[in-house]
Design a protein around this motif. Structure first.
Motif, mmCIF file in Angstrom:
data_model
loop_
_atom_site.group_PDB
_atom_site.id
_atom_site.type_symbol
_atom_site.label_atom_id
_atom_site.label_comp_id
_atom_site.label_asym_id
_atom_site.label_seq_id
_atom_site.Cartn_x
_atom_site.Cartn_y
_atom_site.Cartn_z
ATOM 1 N N LEU A 90 0.820 -1.207 0.000
ATOM 2 C CA LEU A 90 0.000 0.000 0.000
ATOM 3 C C LEU A 90 0.856 1.260 0.000
ATOM 4 C CD1 LEU A 90 -2.884 1.097 0.100
ATOM 5 C CD2 LEU A 90 -2.752 1.008 2.601
ATOM 6 N N GLU A 91 1.951 1.242 0.726
ATOM 7 C CA GLU A 91 2.795 2.431 0.818
ATOM 8 C C GLU A 91 3.522 2.752 -0.485
ATOM 9 O OE1 GLU A 91 5.085 -0.898 3.058
ATOM 10 O OE2 GLU A 91 2.996 -0.264 2.749
ATOM 11 N N ALA A 92 3.519 1.807 -1.429
ATOM 12 C CA ALA A 92 4.192 2.043 -2.707
ATOM 13 C C ALA A 92 3.294 2.743 -3.719
ATOM 14 C CB ALA A 92 4.686 0.721 -3.295
ATOM 15 N N ILE A 93 1.994 2.794 -3.469
ATOM 16 C CA ILE A 93 1.058 3.364 -4.439
ATOM 17 C C ILE A 93 1.380 4.820 -4.793
ATOM 18 C CG2 ILE A 93 -1.345 3.967 -4.885
ATOM 19 C CD1 ILE A 93 -0.776 0.999 -5.122
ATOM 20 N N GLU A 102 -8.462 1.859 -5.412
ATOM 21 C CA GLU A 102 -9.536 1.287 -4.604
ATOM 22 C C GLU A 102 -9.051 -0.020 -4.002
ATOM 23 O OE1 GLU A 102 -13.524 1.119 -5.987
ATOM 24 O OE2 GLU A 102 -13.417 3.095 -6.966
ATOM 25 N N MET A 103 -9.543 -0.291 -2.801
ATOM 26 C CA MET A 103 -9.163 -1.492 -2.062
ATOM 27 C C MET A 103 -10.289 -2.521 -2.111
ATOM 28 S SD MET A 103 -6.156 -0.669 -0.525
ATOM 29 C CE MET A 103 -6.038 -1.702 0.946
ATOM 30 N N LYS A 104 -9.919 -3.779 -1.977
ATOM 31 C CA LYS A 104 -10.894 -4.864 -1.882
ATOM 32 C C LYS A 104 -10.268 -5.987 -1.077
ATOM 33 C CE LYS A 104 -14.023 -7.594 -4.783
ATOM 34 N NZ LYS A 104 -14.406 -7.918 -6.193
ATOM 35 N N ASP A 105 -10.976 -6.483 -0.083
ATOM 36 C CA ASP A 105 -10.464 -7.557 0.781
ATOM 37 C C ASP A 105 -9.109 -7.182 1.383
ATOM 38 O OD1 ASP A 105 -12.696 -9.106 0.108
ATOM 39 O OD2 ASP A 105 -11.691 -9.932 -1.651
ATOM 40 N N ASN A 106 -8.999 -5.909 1.790
ATOM 41 C CA ASN A 106 -7.777 -5.391 2.418
ATOM 42 C C ASN A 106 -6.553 -5.431 1.507
ATOM 43 O OD1 ASN A 106 -8.960 -4.757 4.962
ATOM 44 N ND2 ASN A 106 -8.936 -6.942 5.478
ATOM 45 N N LYS A 107 -6.789 -5.476 0.200
ATOM 46 C CA LYS A 107 -5.701 -5.415 -0.774
ATOM 47 C C LYS A 107 -6.004 -4.318 -1.791
ATOM 48 C CE LYS A 107 -4.467 -10.353 -0.691
ATOM 49 N NZ LYS A 107 -4.325 -11.574 -1.536
ATOM 50 N N VAL A 108 -4.949 -3.878 -2.485
ATOM 51 C CA VAL A 108 -5.154 -2.927 -3.567
ATOM 52 C C VAL A 108 -5.872 -3.655 -4.706
ATOM 53 C CG1 VAL A 108 -4.041 -1.423 -5.253
ATOM 54 C CG2 VAL A 108 -3.102 -1.596 -2.933
ATOM 55 N N ILE A 127 8.059 -1.624 -10.588
ATOM 56 C CA ILE A 127 7.285 -2.699 -9.969
ATOM 57 C C ILE A 127 8.175 -3.842 -9.490
ATOM 58 C CG2 ILE A 127 6.743 -4.189 -11.947
ATOM 59 C CD1 ILE A 127 4.213 -2.800 -9.383
ATOM 60 N N GLU A 128 9.372 -3.965 -10.036
ATOM 61 C CA GLU A 128 10.274 -5.027 -9.598
ATOM 62 C C GLU A 128 10.664 -4.862 -8.129
ATOM 63 O OE1 GLU A 128 13.695 -5.522 -12.018
ATOM 64 O OE2 GLU A 128 12.572 -6.077 -13.819
ATOM 65 N N THR A 129 10.871 -3.618 -7.706
ATOM 66 C CA THR A 129 11.281 -3.357 -6.320
ATOM 67 C C THR A 129 10.204 -2.630 -5.531
ATOM 68 O OG1 THR A 129 12.321 -1.292 -7.012
ATOM 69 C CG2 THR A 129 13.722 -3.248 -6.940
ATOM 70 N N GLN A 130 9.156 -2.128 -6.236
ATOM 71 C CA GLN A 130 8.085 -1.338 -5.643
ATOM 72 C C GLN A 130 8.626 -0.071 -4.976
ATOM 73 O OE1 GLN A 130 5.078 -3.488 -3.464
ATOM 74 N NE2 GLN A 130 5.341 -5.324 -4.710
ATOM 75 N N ASP A 131 9.707 0.439 -5.533
ATOM 76 C CA ASP A 131 10.224 1.720 -5.067
ATOM 77 C C ASP A 131 11.059 2.354 -6.184
ATOM 78 O OD1 ASP A 131 12.769 0.546 -5.064
ATOM 79 O OD2 ASP A 131 12.769 0.210 -2.904
ATOM 80 N N MET A 132 11.746 3.440 -5.866
ATOM 81 C CA MET A 132 12.472 4.212 -6.881
ATOM 82 C C MET A 132 13.937 3.803 -7.004
ATOM 83 S SD MET A 132 10.445 6.335 -8.435
ATOM 84 C CE MET A 132 11.493 7.636 -9.095
ATOM 85 N N THR A 133 14.305 2.649 -6.481
ATOM 86 C CA THR A 133 15.707 2.225 -6.512
ATOM 87 C C THR A 133 16.297 2.308 -7.916
ATOM 88 O OG1 THR A 133 15.388 0.755 -4.612
ATOM 89 C CG2 THR A 133 17.297 0.348 -6.015
ATOM 90 N N GLY A 134 15.574 1.802 -8.911
ATOM 91 C CA GLY A 134 16.108 1.773 -10.272
ATOM 92 C C GLY A 134 15.882 3.046 -11.063
ATOM 93 N N ASN A 164 14.140 10.077 -1.848
ATOM 94 C CA ASN A 164 14.563 8.775 -1.322
ATOM 95 C C ASN A 164 13.919 7.667 -2.158
ATOM 96 O OD1 ASN A 164 11.888 8.602 -0.463
ATOM 97 N ND2 ASN A 164 12.367 8.954 1.695
ATOM 98 N N GLU A 165 14.103 6.416 -1.742
ATOM 99 C CA GLU A 165 13.601 5.288 -2.532
ATOM 100 C C GLU A 165 12.077 5.246 -2.618
ATOM 101 O OE1 GLU A 165 16.214 5.168 -0.597
ATOM 102 O OE2 GLU A 165 17.719 4.661 -2.124
ATOM 103 N N LYS A 166 11.387 5.924 -1.703
ATOM 104 C CA LYS A 166 9.931 5.963 -1.740
ATOM 105 C C LYS A 166 9.399 7.090 -2.617
ATOM 106 C CE LYS A 166 9.330 4.049 2.929
ATOM 107 N NZ LYS A 166 8.771 4.304 4.292
#
Length: 256
Positions: A71-74, A120-126, A186-193, A226-228
């Protein structure tokens, strides 16, 4: 991973983001892009209205279904989208824009693009994510309250010898660039690359900026991200993290 992109176009819609949401509720798969010649109820960040005059600007949105994304990567997806718009404008027209954190593209100190990411969320997932992008292309005039800080592809091309933008061509180049950057993200779910490239085009990096939040404003030096995808600033010799959506960042002497 984002593999295929499918395009649909409408002459007029209320909001391309809302059209994507409706299709998402019907279990449409990832990669659908809906674009329109005119939006009658477009939205920007923080509840602002995004004007889309008839056939002057790009109004386009994509459906994403990121499997098992944190969720924090969205919010970082918005940062990735900004990179795609900047890249497309440079590749097609040679317009070398900067990114005003987190997601505004500015050329000559004026804004040319707006981005709104919703989920939007469903079943506590994105459940799904919608990335909406608006780009001023043929616009020559703007509402009075934003005229001082807005520009368009055509206006910027006039400054460097002329030419005109092409909405369909630019739309497809934006989403092709987005696919490239998103699959790295999406590979790392952050801005590393992507961090190094983003910072290369970050407006005001190394300069003083004014941070404006809901309670107060203060000056700081923009250091990078930062990476986020969060902004790192220096205040009184101490580093501070500015989170997406938490503040507005303004240059000391103007919009950027």
């Amino acid at each position: 991973m984002l593999n295929e992109i499918r395009y649909e176009y409408f002459e007029s819609v209320d909001s391309t983001n809302d059209r994507i949401k409706s299709r998402a509720h019907e279990e449409e798969s990832q990669g659908l892009v809906i674009s329109a010649g005119q939006q009658t109820a477009g939205k920007g960040r923080i509840g602002r209205k995004w004007e889309s005059p008839s056939h002057d600007s790009i109004a386009t949105s994509m459906l994403l279904r990121p499997d098992e994304i944190k969720l924090e990567a969205i919010p970082t997806i918005t940062v990735v989208a900004a990179m795609a718009v900047r890249d497309a404008l440079y590749r097609i027209y040679g317009l070398d824009g900067q990114i005003k954190w987190p997601n505004d593209i500015v050329i000559g100190g004026k804004k040319i693009c707006g981005i709104l990411t919703e989920m939007e969320m469903k079943d506590n997932k994105v459940w799904f994510v919608v990335v909406g992008i608006g780009v001023n292309v043929h616009n020559r005039t703007f509402p009075e309250d934003i005229a001082f800080k807005a520009t368009s592809v055509d206006l910027e091309l006039e400054k460097v010898g002329g030419g005109q933008g092409h909405r369909e061509e630019l739309t497809k180049e934006i989403w092709n660039s987005f696919k490239k950057y998103y699959n790295i993200f999406i590979e790392t779910q952050d801005m590393t690359g992507l961090k190094e490239e983003y910072e290369k085009h970050l407006a005001n990096r190394g300069n003083r900026v004014r941070i404006e939040d809901h309670e107060n404003s203060y000056e700081a030096v923009a250091l990078g991200i930062n990476e986020k995808g969060e902004l790192i600033v220096e205040v009184d010799s101490e580093e501070r993290i500015i989170r997406t959506g938490e503040v507005s960042v303004r240059g000391i002497y103007g919009y950027v």
